[in-house]
Design a protein around this motif. Structure first.
Motif, PDB file in Angstrom:
ATOM      1  N   GLN A  47      15.682   2.221 -32.347  1.00  0.00           N
ATOM      2  CA  GLN A  47      16.522   1.117 -31.908  1.00  0.00           C
ATOM      3  C   GLN A  47      15.729   0.282 -30.904  1.00  0.00           C
ATOM      4  OE1 GLN A  47      19.557   2.342 -28.759  1.00  0.00           O
ATOM      5  NE2 GLN A  47      19.308   4.251 -29.904  1.00  0.00           N
ATOM      6  N   SER A  48      16.187  -0.889 -30.609  1.00  0.00           N
ATOM      7  CA  SER A  48      15.501  -1.757 -29.660  1.00  0.00           C
ATOM      8  C   SER A  48      15.537  -1.152 -28.255  1.00  0.00           C
ATOM      9  CB  SER A  48      16.168  -3.136 -29.641  1.00  0.00           C
ATOM     10  OG  SER A  48      15.617  -3.930 -28.611  1.00  0.00           O
ATOM     11  N   ASP A  49      14.417  -1.224 -27.552  1.00  0.00           N
ATOM     12  CA  ASP A  49      14.338  -0.651 -26.204  1.00  0.00           C
ATOM     13  C   ASP A  49      15.272  -1.346 -25.226  1.00  0.00           C
ATOM     14  OD1 ASP A  49      12.416  -2.717 -24.640  1.00  0.00           O
ATOM     15  OD2 ASP A  49      11.709  -2.450 -26.690  1.00  0.00           O
ATOM     16  N   ARG A 112       3.519  -5.264 -24.768  1.00  0.00           N
ATOM     17  CA  ARG A 112       4.783  -4.559 -24.518  1.00  0.00           C
ATOM     18  C   ARG A 112       4.705  -3.117 -25.021  1.00  0.00           C
ATOM     19  NH1 ARG A 112      10.004  -6.149 -23.377  1.00  0.00           N
ATOM     20  NH2 ARG A 112      11.661  -4.815 -24.185  1.00  0.00           N
ATOM     21  N   GLY A 113       4.095  -2.919 -26.176  1.00  0.00           N
ATOM     22  CA  GLY A 113       3.967  -1.576 -26.737  1.00  0.00           C
ATOM     23  C   GLY A 113       3.136  -0.658 -25.856  1.00  0.00           C
ATOM     24  N   ILE A 114       2.025  -1.152 -25.353  1.00  0.00           N
ATOM     25  CA  ILE A 114       1.171  -0.352 -24.459  1.00  0.00           C
ATOM     26  C   ILE A 114       1.948  -0.007 -23.186  1.00  0.00           C
ATOM     27  CG2 ILE A 114      -0.894  -0.407 -23.003  1.00  0.00           C
ATOM     28  CD1 ILE A 114      -1.638   0.014 -25.870  1.00  0.00           C
ATOM     29  N   ALA A 115       2.629  -0.999 -22.626  1.00  0.00           N
ATOM     30  CA  ALA A 115       3.393  -0.762 -21.391  1.00  0.00           C
ATOM     31  C   ALA A 115       4.505   0.273 -21.618  1.00  0.00           C
ATOM     32  CB  ALA A 115       3.982  -2.080 -20.885  1.00  0.00           C
ATOM     33  N   LEU A 116       5.252   0.144 -22.707  1.00  0.00           N
ATOM     34  CA  LEU A 116       6.317   1.101 -22.991  1.00  0.00           C
ATOM     35  C   LEU A 116       5.754   2.488 -23.284  1.00  0.00           C
ATOM     36  CD1 LEU A 116       8.852  -0.992 -25.091  1.00  0.00           C
ATOM     37  CD2 LEU A 116       9.321   0.195 -22.946  1.00  0.00           C
TER      38      LEU A 116
END
Length: 139
Positions: A47-49, A112-116
């Motif tokens: 699902q969306s973060d 955003r992916g790296i940060a999450l």
């Protein structure tokens, strides 16, 4: 036989005596592998973060028996290699192939992916138990 060895047990059933010494009637493992955590992350990644509930995440990461030591991990081979995707692929998908090179700019999806991915590992390490098992490639 080897009192200096550390025994980590993988148990899904939640056996109450899993990490109690044998002489006290337990199974005798030193640590339990906190297997609910990677399943939780994969469920959330579907699902969306923006809709993740921090209280729900904290509950999963801290839901273990008092004084029972756990080794936690954010992802495992069960999710990544048996018909699913790694956390990195859930977060960045095909953008990883073209936009992670040092000689060209990344994309907002990569950033955003790296940060999450870093935040997922940080909160898992911080709240999930007394040890952390790293997934290969996340060094």
């Amino acid at each position: 036989l080897y009192p200096e060895a550390v025994a980590i047990g993988e148990d899904v059933s939640g056996m109450p005596t899993f990490c109690i010494p044998v002489q006290d009637g337990g199974v005798g493992f030193d640590y339990r592998l906190h297997m609910a955590v990677p399943d939780k992350w994969i469920g959330l990644l579907k699902q969306s973060d923006e809709y993740w509930k921090m209280g729900d995440i904290v509950h999963t990461l801290t839901n273990r028996r008092w004084s029972e030591k756990c080794v936690t991990y954010a992802e495992s081979h069960d999710q990544a290699l048996v018909g699913d995707k790694t956390i990195a692929f859930w977060l960045m998908d095909k953008d990883m192939y073209d936009f992670m090179a040092l000689d060209r700019p990344s994309t907002p999806r990569i950033d955003r992916g790296i940060a999450l991915h870093k935040m997922i590992r940080l909160v898992t390490m911080g709240l999930g138990g007394e040890g952390y098992l790293n997934f290969m490639g996340n060094e």
